[in-house]
Design an enzyme around this catalytic site. Structure first.
Site, mmCIF file in Angstrom:
data_model
loop_
_atom_site.group_PDB
_atom_site.id
_atom_site.type_symbol
_atom_site.label_atom_id
_atom_site.label_comp_id
_atom_site.label_asym_id
_atom_site.label_seq_id
_atom_site.Cartn_x
_atom_site.Cartn_y
_atom_site.Cartn_z
ATOM 1 C CE LYS A 100 -2.031 -3.893 3.090
ATOM 2 N NZ LYS A 100 -2.167 -5.101 2.227
ATOM 3 C CB SER A 139 -0.907 0.015 1.238
ATOM 4 O OG SER A 139 -1.583 1.257 1.368
ATOM 5 C CE1 TYR A 194 -4.260 -2.010 5.327
ATOM 6 C CE2 TYR A 194 -3.465 0.213 4.892
ATOM 7 C CZ TYR A 194 -3.935 -1.007 4.430
ATOM 8 O OH TYR A 194 -4.072 -1.216 3.084
#
Length: 253
Positions: free
Chosen positions: A160, A143, A156
């Site tokens: 990533k 990401s 998160y």
């Protein structure tokens, strides 16, 4: 037909980027096995689309947070389709939450799905490719969040970044086996992960204005770059990370 005669496995493929990749790969000639967590109907419709394109498709249910799921997925996909040429690690979650009161369960679940799940899945796929002795390609969906922060994504963004780093290290570890490992870094893509967050029209307009191409991404925008990295057109590409963000990253100033 960039993947003609190849077999591709993809995780988290009942919807979003995984589904678009699975169907896109079938359009390019691949037989496809998909992993999915819970949506049986969406998984079945994905396989129906793959088969309508004249390719073989199989859906295998499992939670990527469970290490046993990886071995089961690869083994059953290999049994059904004969081999593993391409593996796409896509499954991921992002339950938005503030940092200071982040629930332990939310943090740990996000890490187990996004990072631990990626590790075990890539490892299982790589072992099958090594066993086959003919190389292969692994593509992980990281990401733009691997490169930038997010107030409600403190759980998160590290996962990533970890997926991006995993592909770099795996590229070194697996190069001698002829296995290429790369990642794609999507920007803001309209998927189930962020549909509630982007339901706010003001926020959506703000996000669109930060993107030089002037629109949010769609799952199909990722299918092409993933298929390219999986194909022989990228035969000398490994350890790379490809931004697929409409130019957002270079405009974050």
């Amino acid at each position: 037909m960039l993947l003609e005669g190849k077999t591709l496995l993809v995780t988290g493929a009942s919807a979003g980027i995984g589904r678009a990749t699975a169907i896109g790969a079938a359009r390019h000639g691949a037989d496809v096995a998909i992993n999915f967590h819970s949506d049986d109907a969406s998984a079945a419709s994905c396989i129906a689309e793959i088969e309508s394109l004249g390719r073989k498709g199989v859906a295998i249910k499992g939670d990527v947070a469970d290490p046993d799921t990886a071995k089961d997925f690869v083994a059953r996909a290999t049994e059904a389709l004969g081999r593993v040429d391409v593996f796409v690690n896509n499954a991921g979650i992002c339950p938005f939450h503030a940092f200071l009161d982040m629930p332990v369960e939310t943090l740990e679940r996000t890490f187990r799905v996004n990072l631990h799940g990626a590790y075990y899945m890539v490892q299982a796929a790589a072992n099958q490719m090594v066993k086959q002795g003919q190389g292969g390609a692994i593509v992980a969906v990281s990401s733009i969040s691997a490169l930038v922060g997010g107030e409600f994504q403190t759980h998160y963004t590290p996962t990533k970044a970890g997926v991006h780093s995993l592909m770099q290290s795996a590229a070194i570890a697996l190069g001698k086996h002829g296995i290429r490992c790369n990642s794609v870094l999507p920007g803001t893509i309209l998927t189930d992960i962020n549909k509630d967050d982007l339901a706010d029209e003001g926020k959506r307009n703000y996000m669109e204005k930060r993107i030089p191409l002037g629109r949010l991404g769609a799952p199909d925008d990722l299918a092409g770059p993933i298929i390219f990295l999986a194909s022989d057109l990228a035969a000398y590409v490994t350890g790379a990370a490809l931004l697929v963000d409409g130019g957002m990253f270079v405009n974050l100033q």
